[in-house]
Design a protein around this motif. Structure first.
Motif, PDB file in Angstrom:
ATOM      1  N   MET A  15       0.840  -1.162   0.000  1.00  0.00           N
ATOM      2  CA  MET A  15       0.000   0.000   0.000  1.00  0.00           C
ATOM      3  C   MET A  15       0.891   1.233   0.000  1.00  0.00           C
ATOM      4  O   MET A  15       1.965   1.228   0.583  1.00  0.00           O
ATOM      5  N   GLY A  16       0.335   2.232  -0.578  1.00  0.00           N
ATOM      6  CA  GLY A  16       1.113   3.451  -0.692  1.00  0.00           C
ATOM      7  C   GLY A  16       0.892   4.366   0.501  1.00  0.00           C
ATOM      8  O   GLY A  16       0.095   4.099   1.399  1.00  0.00           O
ATOM      9  N   ASP A  17       1.671   5.409   0.480  1.00  0.00           N
ATOM     10  CA  ASP A  17       1.565   6.402   1.547  1.00  0.00           C
ATOM     11  C   ASP A  17       0.173   7.006   1.640  1.00  0.00           C
ATOM     12  O   ASP A  17      -0.321   7.292   2.732  1.00  0.00           O
ATOM     13  N   SER A  18      -0.446   7.208   0.527  1.00  0.00           N
ATOM     14  CA  SER A  18      -1.756   7.845   0.554  1.00  0.00           C
ATOM     15  C   SER A  18      -2.794   6.948   1.220  1.00  0.00           C
ATOM     16  O   SER A  18      -3.733   7.424   1.853  1.00  0.00           O
ATOM     17  N   THR A  19      -2.636   5.661   1.104  1.00  0.00           N
ATOM     18  CA  THR A  19      -3.575   4.751   1.736  1.00  0.00           C
ATOM     19  C   THR A  19      -3.432   4.842   3.256  1.00  0.00           C
ATOM     20  O   THR A  19      -4.439   4.860   3.980  1.00  0.00           O
ATOM     21  N   TRP A  20      -2.213   4.862   3.753  1.00  0.00           N
ATOM     22  CA  TRP A  20      -2.000   4.984   5.196  1.00  0.00           C
ATOM     23  C   TRP A  20      -2.520   6.320   5.710  1.00  0.00           C
ATOM     24  O   TRP A  20      -3.124   6.386   6.783  1.00  0.00           O
ATOM     25  N   TRP A  21      -2.296   7.351   4.953  1.00  0.00           N
ATOM     26  CA  TRP A  21      -2.809   8.653   5.361  1.00  0.00           C
ATOM     27  C   TRP A  21      -4.340   8.651   5.373  1.00  0.00           C
ATOM     28  O   TRP A  21      -4.976   9.195   6.280  1.00  0.00           O
ATOM     29  N   THR A  22      -4.897   8.050   4.426  1.00  0.00           N
ATOM     30  CA  THR A  22      -6.360   7.969   4.359  1.00  0.00           C
ATOM     31  C   THR A  22      -6.895   7.180   5.537  1.00  0.00           C
ATOM     32  O   THR A  22      -7.884   7.575   6.178  1.00  0.00           O
ATOM     33  N   ALA A  58      -9.351   7.053  10.819  1.00  0.00           N
ATOM     34  CA  ALA A  58      -9.332   6.628  12.213  1.00  0.00           C
ATOM     35  C   ALA A  58      -9.480   7.823  13.152  1.00  0.00           C
ATOM     36  O   ALA A  58     -10.227   7.789  14.138  1.00  0.00           O
ATOM     37  N   VAL A  59      -8.760   8.910  12.860  1.00  0.00           N
ATOM     38  CA  VAL A  59      -8.858  10.122  13.679  1.00  0.00           C
ATOM     39  C   VAL A  59     -10.265  10.696  13.583  1.00  0.00           C
ATOM     40  O   VAL A  59     -10.864  11.090  14.594  1.00  0.00           O
ATOM     41  N   THR A  60     -10.818  10.744  12.389  1.00  0.00           N
ATOM     42  CA  THR A  60     -12.169  11.266  12.201  1.00  0.00           C
ATOM     43  C   THR A  60     -13.184  10.394  12.946  1.00  0.00           C
ATOM     44  O   THR A  60     -14.087  10.897  13.629  1.00  0.00           O
ATOM     45  N   GLY A  61     -13.058   9.101  12.845  1.00  0.00           N
ATOM     46  CA  GLY A  61     -13.955   8.181  13.551  1.00  0.00           C
ATOM     47  C   GLY A  61     -13.818   8.329  15.058  1.00  0.00           C
ATOM     48  O   GLY A  61     -14.807   8.360  15.794  1.00  0.00           O
ATOM     49  N   GLY A  62     -12.575   8.427  15.539  1.00  0.00           N
ATOM     50  CA  GLY A  62     -12.342   8.605  16.981  1.00  0.00           C
ATOM     51  C   GLY A  62     -12.925   9.922  17.469  1.00  0.00           C
ATOM     52  O   GLY A  62     -13.525   9.998  18.550  1.00  0.00           O
ATOM     53  N   THR A  63     -12.739  10.952  16.660  1.00  0.00           N
ATOM     54  CA  THR A  63     -13.303  12.256  17.019  1.00  0.00           C
ATOM     55  C   THR A  63     -14.825  12.182  17.066  1.00  0.00           C
ATOM     56  O   THR A  63     -15.457  12.742  17.968  1.00  0.00           O
ATOM     57  N   ALA A  64     -15.432  11.502  16.146  1.00  0.00           N
ATOM     58  CA  ALA A  64     -16.890  11.359  16.116  1.00  0.00           C
ATOM     59  C   ALA A  64     -17.384  10.602  17.344  1.00  0.00           C
ATOM     60  O   ALA A  64     -18.375  10.981  17.974  1.00  0.00           O
ATOM     61  N   VAL A  65     -16.687   9.516  17.702  1.00  0.00           N
ATOM     62  CA  VAL A  65     -17.068   8.737  18.890  1.00  0.00           C
ATOM     63  C   VAL A  65     -16.906   9.581  20.143  1.00  0.00           C
ATOM     64  O   VAL A  65     -17.788   9.618  21.010  1.00  0.00           O
ATOM     65  N   LEU A  66     -15.784  10.286  20.267  1.00  0.00           N
ATOM     66  CA  LEU A  66     -15.526  11.137  21.432  1.00  0.00           C
ATOM     67  C   LEU A  66     -16.551  12.263  21.504  1.00  0.00           C
ATOM     68  O   LEU A  66     -17.091  12.556  22.572  1.00  0.00           O
ATOM     69  N   SER A  67     -16.827  12.874  20.367  1.00  0.00           N
ATOM     70  CA  SER A  67     -17.819  13.947  20.314  1.00  0.00           C
ATOM     71  C   SER A  67     -19.189  13.438  20.725  1.00  0.00           C
ATOM     72  O   SER A  67     -19.919  14.091  21.472  1.00  0.00           O
ATOM     73  N   SER A  68     -19.568  12.282  20.272  1.00  0.00           N
ATOM     74  CA  SER A  68     -20.846  11.677  20.628  1.00  0.00           C
ATOM     75  C   SER A  68     -20.912  11.390  22.128  1.00  0.00           C
ATOM     76  O   SER A  68     -21.932  11.640  22.778  1.00  0.00           O
TER      77      SER A  68
END
Length: 177
Positions: free
Chosen positions: A1-8, A13-23
């Motif tokens: 996998m390329g760098d862009s896949t890891w970044w994605t 993961a950060v967006t999902g974690g933020t959503a869970v924490l925000s909820s």
């Protein structure tokens, strides 16, 4: 996998974690707000129940004072009758009724004392105590005593003044509740 896949994946993961924490934070805030609103509602209901129970106690005492006043006027009218056995018998019966009415006014004053506040309670007890001279005049006076009527009638002014003082204290207490 390329760098862009890891970044994605990292951003996801950060967006999902933020959503869970925000909820979670929002849920806690909502629960706390609901609990606070329930406490405020309960406090408001308690205050309203206290206000209504005080109002009922005040009205009961005022009503009983007026009943007592009517009985005292009846006694006063009987005292204007010429001394006789009939008058003495009527006064004995009225004295028994006065004792019964005093018990009711005493109970009403105690309920006001229980409900409060202290200013209304003090005024209620002062009102109750102003009934003593009426009783004393009847029990201490002789049936044919001409001063009995004057002594009895002299007790009206303090009685009605104490009732007015109580009404004022009750009104102030009721308005500040």
């Amino acid at each position: 996998m390329g760098d862009s896949t890891w970044w994605t994946l990292a951003i996801a993961a950060v967006t999902g974690g933020t959503a869970v924490l925000s909820s979670w934070v929002t849920g806690r805030g909502s629960a706390r707000a609901a609990r606070l609103q329930a406490e405020i509602g309960a406090r408001s209901q308690r205050a309203e129940r206290l206000r209504e129970s005080r109002r009922t106690a005040y009205l009961d005492l005022i009503e009983q004072a007026h009943r007592m006043g009517e009985l005292l006027w009846e006694i006063s009218a009987t005292l204007r009758m010429p001394a006789s056995e009939e008058r003495t018998a009527a006064l004995d019966e009225l004295l028994d009724r006065e004792v019964a009415e005093y018990a009711k006014i005493r109970r009403c004053a105690r309920v006001v004392e229980l409900e409060g506040p202290s200013s209304a309670a003090a005024a209620a007890l002062a009102l109750q105590k102003t009934t003593r001279p009426f009783y004393a005049a009847l029990t201490d006076g002789l049936p044919g005593d001409t001063e009995l009527r004057d002594t009895f009638n002299a007790a009206y002014r303090p009685f009605w003044a104490a009732l007015e003082d109580f009404v004022d204290a009750a009104r102030k207490a009721h308005q500040t509740d």
